[in-house]
Motif scaffolding. Structure first.
Motif, mmCIF file in Angstrom:
data_model
loop_
_atom_site.group_PDB
_atom_site.id
_atom_site.type_symbol
_atom_site.label_atom_id
_atom_site.label_comp_id
_atom_site.label_asym_id
_atom_site.label_seq_id
_atom_site.Cartn_x
_atom_site.Cartn_y
_atom_site.Cartn_z
ATOM 1 N N ARG A 193 1.813 4.890 -8.688
ATOM 2 C CA ARG A 193 0.497 5.698 -8.758
ATOM 3 C C ARG A 193 0.390 6.430 -10.225
ATOM 4 N NH1 ARG A 193 0.369 10.112 -4.339
ATOM 5 N NH2 ARG A 193 -0.063 8.146 -3.051
ATOM 6 N N ALA A 249 -6.832 -1.315 -2.387
ATOM 7 C CA ALA A 249 -7.124 -1.699 -1.168
ATOM 8 C C ALA A 249 -7.868 -3.013 -0.771
ATOM 9 C CB ALA A 249 -7.576 -0.426 -0.330
ATOM 10 N N LEU A 265 0.690 -1.403 0.077
ATOM 11 C CA LEU A 265 -0.081 -0.076 -0.020
ATOM 12 C C LEU A 265 0.830 1.302 -0.015
ATOM 13 C CD1 LEU A 265 -2.913 1.092 -0.022
ATOM 14 C CD2 LEU A 265 -2.477 1.085 2.617
ATOM 15 N N GLU A 306 -3.611 3.524 -4.556
ATOM 16 C CA GLU A 306 -3.812 3.194 -3.461
ATOM 17 C C GLU A 306 -5.336 2.754 -3.122
ATOM 18 O OE1 GLU A 306 -2.072 5.686 -4.228
ATOM 19 O OE2 GLU A 306 -2.048 7.117 -2.226
ATOM 20 N N TRP A 326 -4.538 6.875 6.152
ATOM 21 C CA TRP A 326 -4.130 7.395 4.862
ATOM 22 C C TRP A 326 -5.130 7.801 3.762
ATOM 23 C CZ3 TRP A 326 -0.723 5.073 7.919
ATOM 24 C CH2 TRP A 326 0.522 5.481 8.056
ATOM 25 N N ALA A 336 2.343 1.264 -3.953
ATOM 26 C CA ALA A 336 1.273 2.039 -4.541
ATOM 27 C C ALA A 336 1.923 3.693 -5.042
ATOM 28 C CB ALA A 336 0.060 2.146 -3.622
#
Length: 275
Positions: free
Chosen positions: A55, A77, A47, A73, A144, A51
């Motif tokens: 991204r 998940a 994560l 992210e 987050w 990620a």
């Protein structure tokens, strides 16, 4: 009123047996703190590191259940939640192989309770542990800003987590019946966990897979882990992905029936292996 069932046991006795198996699994989990830590470290690394690095490369367009563009992210998940349950299912199957070598499994299976009930109780205990691990992951991910559109998502995802955990746990249980020695477990798991995880929609949407490799797209589509991920993804957004729900239920039934047959000493593989 507790009346004896067909097997001679009352519902209360079945409940006591179920709670005993769940309690034993819970104590084992509490005594293996590194199991809890490793279950969280693995998805958190994906994560916060994977990620962040990908991204900009792996952008996600607007696809159901999302109504707008989402960060990468946020997309991965649900796949990481399913990853926790996948590894927990395999960990539970590892414990069954260990118990069989140590003789603990034999003690459980000679119980007068039906074999299907004992295996089902063991499976439900593993699912309960995996759900606790997933919610611990969600608690950390919340800081987050990875959360459902409303707080109800934390509740609506629970049935999806239970179903996905049952399917992946039943798969692990079936695999445990095929593994004769503990030393062979790691090799077999590498041929199960990583192909299931990477050939799924956990890290990238299927439309992107289809653009690059049509044959891999159909492999991902047939992968039960893909449907576990999508079931969790839609449930997190308070929706139902009916196709994934049907596939998960079908695979759960298939894996569970296979495990029950395999652990039947009269017909299963354990007898043929002398285990």
């Amino acid at each position: 009123m507790n009346t004896p069932s067909e097997g001679g046991f009352t519902p209360r006795q079945y409940l006591i047996c179920l709670m005993g198996v769940i309690w034993r699994e819970g104590l084992r989990f509490l005594h293996q703190r590194e199991r809890f830590v490793s279950a969280l470290v693995r998805p958190l690394v994906w994560l916060f590191i994977f990620a962040a690095g990908f991204r900009q490369v792996l952008g996600v367009s607007i696809i159901p259940p999302y109504e707008t563009y989402v960060l990468y992210e946020v997309y991965i998940a649900p796949g990481l939640m399913a990853m926790i349950q996948l590894f927990n299912g395999m960990q539970s199957s590892l414990s069954m192989v260990y118990d069989r070598e140590m003789g603990n499994m034999r003690t459980l299976l000679v119980s007068p309770f039906p074999r299907w009930f004992l295996l089902g109780a063991k499976l439900m205990a593993g699912v309960a542990v995996s759900i606790l691990q997933v919610y611990a992951f969600l608690l950390i991910a919340y800081f987050w800003e990875i959360e459902p559109p409303t707080k109800w998502g934390y509740l609506t995802v629970l049935p999806a987590l239970a179903l996905a955990g049952l399917m992946l746990g039943a798969l692990g249980m079936l695999l445990s019946s095929l593994i004769k020695q503990l030393e062979n477990f790691a090799g077999v798991m590498n041929f199960v966990i990583f192909p299931m995880f990477f050939a799924s929609s956990a890290l990238y949407p299927l439309w992107r897979v289809k653009e690059s490799s049509p044959w891999l797209y159909y492999v991902c589509l047939a992968n039960p882990f893909t449907h576990a991920v999508e079931l969790i993804r839609f449930a997190f957004y308070q929706q139902v992905e009916w196709t994934s729900l049907a596939v998960v239920l079908a695979y759960t039934s298939l894996f569970m029936v296979g495990a029950i047959i395999a652990y039947d000493p009269a017909r299963g593989m354990l007898m043929r292996k002398g285990g």
